[in-house]
Design a protein around this motif. Structure first.
Motif, short mmCIF file in Angstrom:
data_model
loop_
_atom_site.label_atom_id
_atom_site.label_comp_id
_atom_site.label_asym_id
_atom_site.label_seq_id
_atom_site.Cartn_x
_atom_site.Cartn_y
_atom_site.Cartn_z
N ARG A 5 0.86 -1.17 0.00
CA ARG A 5 0.00 0.00 0.00
C ARG A 5 0.90 1.23 0.00
N TYR A 93 -7.88 3.77 8.84
CA TYR A 93 -9.05 3.49 8.00
C TYR A 93 -9.50 4.77 7.31
N LYS A 96 -14.50 4.42 4.12
CA LYS A 96 -15.06 3.15 3.63
C LYS A 96 -14.52 1.97 4.44
N ASP A 98 -11.44 0.99 4.70
CA ASP A 98 -10.30 0.34 4.07
C ASP A 98 -9.02 0.88 4.69
N SER A 100 -5.10 2.04 4.86
CA SER A 100 -4.08 2.59 3.98
C SER A 100 -3.03 3.30 4.84
N THR A 509 -15.25 -5.70 9.08
CA THR A 509 -14.87 -6.40 7.86
C THR A 509 -14.20 -7.71 8.28
N ASP A 511 -11.30 -8.65 7.95
CA ASP A 511 -9.94 -8.49 8.42
C ASP A 511 -9.85 -7.85 9.79
#
Length: 634
Positions: A5, A93, A96, A98, A100, A509, A511
């Protein structure tokens, strides 16, 4: 498999246009310091490769500098809200959910065993000193591995199969953590509301460490800070989650300038913050936050009289009508975000209760299911939540990719006939003259539910449930207790049942760690003894004697070693199915609404969002450093 990433991968805008970089605006707030030669220009304050926040891609406007935002807090401890909502993390996070790189320029991992972190060249702490691999090394070698500072051993988040990582400094801007087995929770813990600490400003903290400071000077610092040992001194001066030390360098967007005790805490912009907007303008836009300490009971009243410019904590949906009315009299706006709890409030039967007869009933799924089926959630929703919530078990929300309708529906319909049949099956057919069922030993079936007494919401809901349960022959009594003694009294088997918020993370999620569904800590009020057994690696408490609870622990261990995303999804699914089918907590309603009050002049505050402590960090994933004031700056 290697996953990478980088800044290039996570941003639509991959570079700052040279013309924009040349015309970066400077905050008026910092101009006097620059004129006095105490600060360089933005070009000298920013990393070589800052994090670019593409506001257009987020549906927001490029802002401008200036302004002070006021917030109300219930106690001085709540200055931690600036760390939570400021939400600068090594890895974080987005809105959304996710992951990064944020503070880090990039990271990569090999099968979640070997994690390599790349630091941004030229990134500086808030005091202007460079942020380098030395700050990771100091935290690892001189803090985490120091037996004086870590008397309880290494954080469990840093252990895989009981073993710590191998730490390496690759170069001045690169560090690596390696385990023999996978550590899928490592990155999420770095992104957490109270993140795992693996980095400290070494240049500042070394003065409080016996390895680097001479004994006389260290004794003087201990006396100055009123601590009994250098260990206490180091801990006090390094506390970053609740930033009480104004001298501690930070990487957050705002830094505290006020030493407690105080009635007002002033947080000022970090001149070296690492984010810029797509035009190259350094963030944050807002210069200062003033956190004013107030009694929790009057935060709503003060917010309704225009004393706050950004308020989410200390107000609730029950206050919504008053808050909306304030829009007519003061320049404020109130939006509604969706709360992320699995249930706004839930009933937690203590499966480790000390009374043997009651413990047997509470550990029987049929009894828990009967109590759940007897509750008329539609009535509670209409009476207490104006019909705007969703009746549900204590489970995840439709906003989670793991959601299935059957989780919400599990034993949450209103079916008193089915509840009565289950209780009869349990041998509780006999009743007294008032219709209350009798236990096998002849006692009345009286359930005492304890609450923290901090909100009328608990009492309002429990009064309705009292009527629901009486119809199936169960008495309910409400007892108010102190929050800070809940844990010890529940652990000691003295509390039968509590009313408490439901699952913390209702939007997980695959993960994210599913430990909230299994007995893993001693502050889980439905099974604290089992949780202590897990937490202490079997040294305290005892293992679950309920097979389904033991299975949840097994599944959690399997999640840590899952090799594919599909395996993790399947494990989450089985754990959610067991948790809801067994009714280990009795949910009431979820998808409740949380008021978010802001100044009418404040821009870029989303009208809708997900609101919770974990994983959204209250306002954090929506980047308050991008909020700004329009005309008529407050």
């Amino acid at each position: 498999m290697i996953r990478r990433r980088t800044l290039l991968a996570m941003l639509a805008s991959t570079a700052i246009p040279a013309t924009a970089a040349a015309r970066r605006l400077e905050p008026d707030f910092l101009v006097p310091l620059m004129n006095a030669g105490k600060l360089p220009t933005a070009a000298g304050r920013l990393p070589k490769n800052p994090r670019v926040v593409d506001l257009a891609a987020m549906g927001r406007d490029v802002g401008k500098y200036g302004g002070t935002a006021r917030m109300l807090i219930g106690s001085a401890k709540d200055i931690r809200l600036m760390t939570i909502c400021g939400y600068a993390r090594l890895v974080g996070y987005d809105d959304k959910l996710d992951l990064s790189a944020d503070i880090l320029e990039s990271y990569e991992h090999v099968d979640e065993k070997v994690f390599t972190f790349k630091i941004r060249a030229g990134h500086r702490w808030s005091d202007g000193r460079l942020f380098t691999a030395e700050d990771f090394r100091y935290c690892w070698e001189d803090v985490i591995l120091d037996e004086n500072l870590r008397k309880g051993g290494l954080p469990t988040d840093l252990l895989v199969d009981g073993k710590p990582p191998r730490f390496e400094v690759i170069d001045e801007l690169t560090v690596r953590y390696s385990w023999d087995g996978p550590n899928p929770d490592f990155l999420p813990r770095l992104a957490a509301p109270q993140p795992l600490t693996i980095v400290m400003p070494a240049h500042y903290m070394q003065q409080f460490h016996q390895k680097y400071q001479n004994a006389n000077r260290l004794a003087g610092l201990m006396k100055e800070q009123r601590t009994k040992s250098w260990v206490d001194l180091h801990i006090k001066m390094s506390r970053s989650y609740r930033p009480e030390n104004p001298e501690l360098p930070t990487l957050d967007p705002w830094r505290n300038t006020t030493k407690p005790p105080a009635e007002q805490f002033v947080f000022e912009r970090n001149p070296y913050f690492h984010r810029v907007d797509q035009n190259g303008t350094q963030l944050p836009y807002i210069d200062r936050f003033l956190l004013n300490v107030s009694s929790s009971s009057i935060i709503t009243a003060k917010a309704c009289t225009g004393e706050s410019d950004l308020q989410a904590t200390g107000i609730d949906f029950a206050d919504y009508a008053f808050l909306k009315d304030a829009e007519k009299r003061y320049p404020v706006k109130v939006g509604l975000w969706k709360a992320t709890r699995g249930s706004k409030i839930a009933l937690l039967p203590n499966l480790n209760y000390g009374d043997e007869t009651w413990r047997g009933l509470l550990q029987d799924a049929r009894f828990r299911r009967a109590l759940s089926l007897a509750i008329d959630r539609e009535e509670i929703n209409k009476v207490v939540f104006y019909g705007l919530a969703r009746p549900s078990s204590d489970t995840i929300l439709p906003d989670s990719p793991l959601y299935k309708p059957e989780y919400a529906a599990a034993w949450s319909s209103h079916d008193p006939d089915a509840a009565n049949r289950l209780l009869d099956e349990l041998g509780l057919q006999n009743r007294d003259s008032d219709g209350i069922r009798l236990l096998p030993d002849g006692r009345e079936a009286q359930i005492v539910v304890e609450t923290a007494g901090e909100s009328t919401l608990d009492t309002d809901v429990l009064e309705l449930i009292t009527d629901h349960w009486r119809k199936i022959g169960i008495s309910l009594f409400i007892r108010t207790s102190q929050r800070d003694v809940f844990r010890s009294r529940t652990m000691g088997g003295q509390i039968m049942m509590t009313m408490w918020p439901g699952l913390e993370n209702g939007v997980p999620t695959r993960d994210m760690n599913p430990s909230q569904l299994a007995p893993t800590t001693d502050d889980q009020l439905q099974w604290p003894v089992w949780g202590m057994h897990y937490l202490s690696n079997g040294q305290k408490g005892h293992a679950p004697e309920v097979a389904e609870a033991a299975r949840l622990v097994e599944l959690l261990k399997s999640w840590y070693h899952a090799r594919t995303p599909e395996e993790r999804t399947d494990i989450w699914g089985e754990m959610l199915a067991i948790y809801t089918d067994q009714v280990f907590s009795i949910g009431i309603v979820n998808q409740t609404l949380q008021p978010i009050l802001r100044s009418a002049h404040m821009r870029n505050v989303p009208e809708r969002g997900l609101y919770g402590f974990d994983p959204t960090c209250y306002l954090g994933v929506y980047m308050p450093d991008t909020f700004w004031y329009g005309e008529d700056i407050a």
